[in-house]
Design an enzyme around this catalytic site. Structure first.
Site, PDB file in Angstrom:
ATOM      1  N   GLU A 124       0.839  -1.200   0.000  1.00  0.00           N
ATOM      2  CA  GLU A 124       0.000   0.000   0.000  1.00  0.00           C
ATOM      3  C   GLU A 124       0.872   1.247   0.000  1.00  0.00           C
ATOM      4  O   GLU A 124       1.924   1.251   0.611  1.00  0.00           O
ATOM      5  CB  GLU A 124      -0.846   0.050   1.285  1.00  0.00           C
ATOM      6  N   LYS A 126       2.376   4.439   1.378  1.00  0.00           N
ATOM      7  CA  LYS A 126       2.479   4.910   2.761  1.00  0.00           C
ATOM      8  C   LYS A 126       2.115   6.394   2.760  1.00  0.00           C
ATOM      9  O   LYS A 126       2.870   7.230   2.280  1.00  0.00           O
ATOM     10  CB  LYS A 126       3.875   4.693   3.315  1.00  0.00           C
ATOM     11  N   ASP A 128       1.571  10.119   3.834  1.00  0.00           N
ATOM     12  CA  ASP A 128       2.291  11.013   4.728  1.00  0.00           C
ATOM     13  C   ASP A 128       1.296  11.975   5.371  1.00  0.00           C
ATOM     14  O   ASP A 128       1.236  13.149   5.043  1.00  0.00           O
ATOM     15  CB  ASP A 128       3.366  11.773   3.952  1.00  0.00           C
ATOM     16  N   TYR A 239      -6.771   1.986   6.284  1.00  0.00           N
ATOM     17  CA  TYR A 239      -5.785   0.935   6.038  1.00  0.00           C
ATOM     18  C   TYR A 239      -5.778  -0.216   7.034  1.00  0.00           C
ATOM     19  O   TYR A 239      -5.021  -1.158   6.874  1.00  0.00           O
ATOM     20  CB  TYR A 239      -4.377   1.500   5.866  1.00  0.00           C
ATOM     21  N   LYS A 327      10.714   2.645   2.710  1.00  0.00           N
ATOM     22  CA  LYS A 327      10.729   4.090   2.522  1.00  0.00           C
ATOM     23  C   LYS A 327      11.315   4.471   1.161  1.00  0.00           C
ATOM     24  O   LYS A 327      12.189   3.792   0.638  1.00  0.00           O
ATOM     25  CB  LYS A 327      11.551   4.755   3.627  1.00  0.00           C
ATOM     26  N   CYS A 421      36.207  22.986  24.446  1.00  0.00           N
ATOM     27  CA  CYS A 421      34.741  23.014  24.412  1.00  0.00           C
ATOM     28  C   CYS A 421      34.255  24.433  24.121  1.00  0.00           C
ATOM     29  O   CYS A 421      34.650  25.373  24.815  1.00  0.00           O
ATOM     30  CB  CYS A 421      34.176  22.523  25.740  1.00  0.00           C
ATOM     31  N   CYS A 424      32.358  25.522  27.654  1.00  0.00           N
ATOM     32  CA  CYS A 424      33.022  25.680  28.949  1.00  0.00           C
ATOM     33  C   CYS A 424      34.534  25.875  28.813  1.00  0.00           C
ATOM     34  O   CYS A 424      35.217  26.171  29.790  1.00  0.00           O
ATOM     35  CB  CYS A 424      32.732  24.494  29.860  1.00  0.00           C
ATOM     36  N   CYS A 439      33.539  16.682  25.229  1.00  0.00           N
ATOM     37  CA  CYS A 439      33.927  17.526  26.346  1.00  0.00           C
ATOM     38  C   CYS A 439      33.771  16.646  27.580  1.00  0.00           C
ATOM     39  O   CYS A 439      32.694  16.132  27.838  1.00  0.00           O
ATOM     40  CB  CYS A 439      33.001  18.739  26.446  1.00  0.00           C
ATOM     41  N   CYS A 444      30.287  20.724  32.710  1.00  0.00           N
ATOM     42  CA  CYS A 444      30.061  21.580  31.542  1.00  0.00           C
ATOM     43  C   CYS A 444      28.589  21.986  31.483  1.00  0.00           C
ATOM     44  O   CYS A 444      27.702  21.137  31.439  1.00  0.00           O
ATOM     45  CB  CYS A 444      30.453  20.846  30.263  1.00  0.00           C
TER      46      CYS A 444
HETATM   47  S1  IVH Z   1      -0.352   0.252   8.839  1.00  0.00           S
HETATM   48  C1  IVH Z   1      -0.046  -2.067  12.534  1.00  0.00           C
HETATM   49  N1  IVH Z   1      -0.660   1.291   6.456  1.00  0.00           N
HETATM   50  O1  IVH Z   1       2.632   4.893   9.032  1.00  0.00           O
HETATM   51  C2  IVH Z   1       0.019  -1.344  11.245  1.00  0.00           C
HETATM   52  N2  IVH Z   1       0.287   2.645   8.170  1.00  0.00           N
HETATM   53  O2  IVH Z   1       4.984   4.196  10.643  1.00  0.00           O
HETATM   54  C3  IVH Z   1       0.449   0.068  11.382  1.00  0.00           C
HETATM   55  N3  IVH Z   1       0.836   4.904   7.471  1.00  0.00           N
HETATM   56  O3  IVH Z   1       1.238   5.454  12.191  1.00  0.00           O
HETATM   57  C4  IVH Z   1      -0.020   0.989  10.395  1.00  0.00           C
HETATM   58  N4  IVH Z   1       0.149   4.710   5.397  1.00  0.00           N
HETATM   59  O4  IVH Z   1       0.321   6.799  10.223  1.00  0.00           O
HETATM   60  C5  IVH Z   1      -0.238   1.488   7.705  1.00  0.00           C
HETATM   61  N5  IVH Z   1      -1.009   2.090   4.316  1.00  0.00           N
HETATM   62  C6  IVH Z   1      -0.589   2.290   5.567  1.00  0.00           C
HETATM   63  C7  IVH Z   1      -0.058   3.527   6.003  1.00  0.00           C
HETATM   64  C8  IVH Z   1       0.388   3.653   7.317  1.00  0.00           C
HETATM   65  C9  IVH Z   1       0.682   5.521   6.302  1.00  0.00           C
HETATM   66  C10 IVH Z   1       1.439   5.518   8.667  1.00  0.00           C
HETATM   67  C11 IVH Z   1       0.567   5.479   9.887  1.00  0.00           C
HETATM   68  C12 IVH Z   1       1.401   4.835  10.967  1.00  0.00           C
HETATM   69  C13 IVH Z   1       2.773   4.984  10.421  1.00  0.00           C
HETATM   70  C14 IVH Z   1       3.676   3.899  10.920  1.00  0.00           C
END
Ligand code: IVH
Length: 686
Positions: A124, A126, A128, A239, A327, A421, A424, A439, A444
């Site tokens: 899926e 991710k 933001d 999700y 990522k 430093c 200090c 340091c 300090c």
């Molecule tokens: S699953 C137990 N699915 O990522 C499963 N998270 O780093 C946990 N997020 O807090 C979450 N897109 O805010 C899941 N397709 C997606 C997501 C997602 C964004 C975010 C979410 C979570 C964070 C975890």
């Protein structure tokens, strides 16, 4: 169709009936418009229905129901946010950054499950944005909250009602079974277009601009006045659910179909992948189209599809073992190093920080970047005046990757690492073999201040109102010089400070009072001992019940703990053997600090130490270890007198013989399953 609102003589019963019709029609058209992007009536017709609803509700205010679309414009403002405890924690995700790391994740899962077949993964985008939880009772949206610390968040129900893509009532005609209570999790976000428009308006009104869509979404949700939230074009993608067992679904893939049926918006880019190669392809595709999407994504989440397998894999305290965030590569830009500053950290470490010509990286202005240490500066051959490539990854501090050598003019100056430093003036030390210059002056002021800031921060005792800026103030005013001083602060001293009032003083005093009672793990983490972060603090608190026990432990005892290595052990022994530490701790306790026993739920195996030998039929070694840890026991890898239970599987090794010699209790696999409440046959004992 009669427009009752206009006839003037409508009775209560008729109004109630008509309102119900209007609600369900408007909710349906909302769903067609916002979720399916496929409206079936004109805007004009929609507006007419909406106006009729508002008219009728105005005449019969007691007939306004929680699923009324009129609430989407925002209810009355709140005084403050109430807190909400999540029935199931809202976990975080572990990250991977390459196809190789993803393959390692996949391998680990195979090993853990002792499975050879390909595992099906759902991948899926991710998002933001911000994670939220929505609770539906009998299909009605009743409670919405932020993720908070994962266990406790804030009640933002009224704000979330204004998000058009969040159903106020689950679709009644979906034909799907609706559980009595359903926790739905997903991400609230702002589209790029929505963000640009919002900032344009703010600029016009002379208000400060939001740095990026994520901050804007967060700021919009944390508005006490829901009408402000209603004016922000927030969206929602679902999700997950809190508890999959209340749904009829057996997998993540099925769950998305189910949730779409109930009226949620599901990201159309989600795919179910039969092979790991397909997952990689999906990643490449997302990376390619990422900038064409109307919302920001920072990677791809890969989840084991089958709920049965998810259950077997379980979670660590922080994140599920069955999912990972892959990522996207960090975002880069070029700029110029104007100068270099040297910061003194909590442990005396000197960090060179590049002061940059401000530059925007994906909407965030970057003006400082860490240069890490002296070797890194040399290795990269960085100079003041250099044009450099910098990168920002998520929320972490930006860093300088390399100089653009072609851009040098000859006027660049070398970066000189200081010998004393900068705060200090004490001589700096760089032990042989280490990259960090420190340091070593224990007095300090910079180190002290950083320790205080850390102690009060979220990683420490979380003293609300005592953030970095305020702590600096208290430090400069001479009110707080050392940790115990925090607990000796008086309300009148605070109230006298520049820019403080009675109210902020009261709040801080209250936060300090709350923090007086703490747990061992929290306290240890707050002390900021080198190499002892939250995780290690947790391990220590599991092994030792009191601080005293830990303080009296020697190196060997510490090394017996799984997860504690040479560095940690040495650092702890060092720290606690220092007379000034002992004095400081005594003062803390004298000032009223108390450490309470950990309350980590049921820990029937607390105090026992397990060792495994041979292979188990019903689960893998890692599963078994995790199981006893969850029940409060400790797991070690070598035999010693401290071991209380040896679990012997098939083809046990020499440990069995030794255990017998030492008179240690030996458990068969069956006995082990009985002890831990699992039945043989791997049915999870439920
Ligand atoms: S699953 C137990 N699915 O990522 C499963 N998270 O780093 C946990 N997020 O807090 C979450 N897109 O805010 C899941 N397709 C997606 C997501 C997602 C964004 C975010 C979410 C979570 C964070 C975890």
């Amino acid at each position: 169709m009669i427009n009752y609102a206009r006839t003037g003589t409508v009775d209560r019963n008729e109004a109630e009936k008509r309102l119900q019709e209007l609600r369900s029609q408007i909710n349906y058209h909302n769903y067609r418009y916002y979720v399916l992007d496929d409206p079936v009536i004109s805007d004009g017709e929609y507006d007419r229905l909406f106006r009729e609803l508002l008219d009728l509700e105005q005449r019969f205010p007691d007939l306004v129901t929680p699923d009324s679309p009129s609430l989407r414009v925002g209810g009355p403002p709140l005084d403050q946010f109430a807190t909400v405890r999540h029935a199931q924690p809202m976990l975080s995700l572990d990250n991977v950054f390459s196809a190789a790391e993803l393959a390692a994740f996949d391998e680990k899962i195979h090993r853990y499950l002792q499975m050879d077949d390909e595992i099906i993964y759902v991948a899926e985008p991710k998002m933001d944005g911000l994670a939220v939880e929505l609770i539906y009772e009998d299909g009605l949206f009743v409670l919405g909250s932020t993720r908070g610390d994962g266990h406790v968040g804030e009640d933002i129900t009224a704000q979330l009602r204004t998000v058009q893509t969040i159903p106020l009532r689950l679709r009644p005609d979906s034909g799907q079974p609706v559980p009595a209570s359903l926790s739905v999790r997903g991400e609230v976000f702002l589209t790029r277009a929505g963000f640009a428009e919002l900032n344009r308006q703010r600029e016009e009104q002379g208000e400060p601009l939001f740095a990026n869509p994520r901050n804007a979404a967060a700021g919009s949700l944390r508005q006490l006045d829901p009408r402000v939230t209603a004016g922000r074009p927030l969206s929602f993608f679902v999700y997950a659910v809190g508890d999959t067992s209340v749904t009829p679904c057996a997998s993540q893939g099925e769950l998305f179909d189910y949730l779409a049926g109930l009226g949620f918006r599901v990201n159309p880019l989600i795919r179910r992948n039969a092979t790991l190669a397909d997952v990689r392809e999906q990643y490449d595709r997302l990376l390619e189209i990422r900038h064409d999407l109307d919302y920001e994504i920072d990677g791809m989440v890969v989840k084991v599809d089958s709920f049965a397998l998810q259950q077997r894999l379980g979670n660590t305290a922080r994140a599920p073992r069955w999912a990972v965030a892959w990522k996207f590569p960090a975002m880069q830009a070029t700029t110029v190093i104007r100068d270099v500053e040297f910061q003194v950290g909590r442990t005396g470490a000197i960090t060179p920080v590049a002061i940059l010509e401000p530059v925007a990286v994906e909407g965030v202005i970057v003006q400082r970047a860490s240069l890490h240490n002296e070797d890194e500066i040399r290795r990269k051959d960085l100079r003041i005046g250099d044009t450099v490539l910098i990168q920002r990854a998520g929320d972490v501090i930006p860093e300088v990757i390399k100089p653009i050598v072609e851009k040098r003019t000859g006027s660049e100056r070398p970066i000189r690492f200081p010998e004393t430093c900068p705060v200090c003036g004490h001589r700096l030390v760089r032990p042989g073999g280490e990259a960090i210059t420190r340091c070593v002056n224990p007095h300090c002021p910079a180190q002290r201040l950083q320790s205080l800031v850390y102690f009060a921060s979220k990683s420490g005792l979380d003293l609300e109102g005592l953030g970095k800026k305020n702590m600096e103030k208290l430090f400069e005013a001479g009110l707080v010089r050392d940790l115990p001083d925090i607990f000796r602060l008086r309300r009148e001293d605070l109230a006298r400070l520049d820019g403080w009032g009675e109210k902020s003083a009261d709040n801080v005093i209250r936060a300090i009072a709350r923090a007086r009672k703490t747990t061992l793990s929290r306290f240890l983490a707050a002390l900021g001992i080198r190499y002892v972060g939250e995780v290690t603090a947790g391990l220590l608190a599991r092994r030792f019940t009191t601080l005293e026990e830990l303080m009296n432990a020697d190196r060997d005892e510490l090394l017996e703990i799984e997860g504690v290595g040479e560095q940690v052990a040495a650092s702890l022994v060092d720290y606690f053997s220092d007379p000034s530490t002992r004095k400081m701790l005594e003062e803390l306790f004298a000032a009223g600090l108390t450490i309470e026993p950990e309350t980590a739920g049921e820990r029937p195996l607390e105090g026992r130490v397990f060792l495994f030998t041979g292979s188990l039929k019903s689960m893998s070694r890692s599963e078994a270890k995790e199981l006893v840890r969850e029940l409060g026991a400790q797991v070690v890898s070598g035999i010693s007198r401290r071991v209380t239970d040896l679990v012997a599987g098939e083809r046990p090794g020499s440990k069995l013989k030794k255990a017998r010699e030492l008179g240690i209790k030996v458990l068969t696999e069956e006995e082990f399953l009985e002890l831990t409440g699992r039945k043989a046959g791997g049915d999870d004992g439920t």
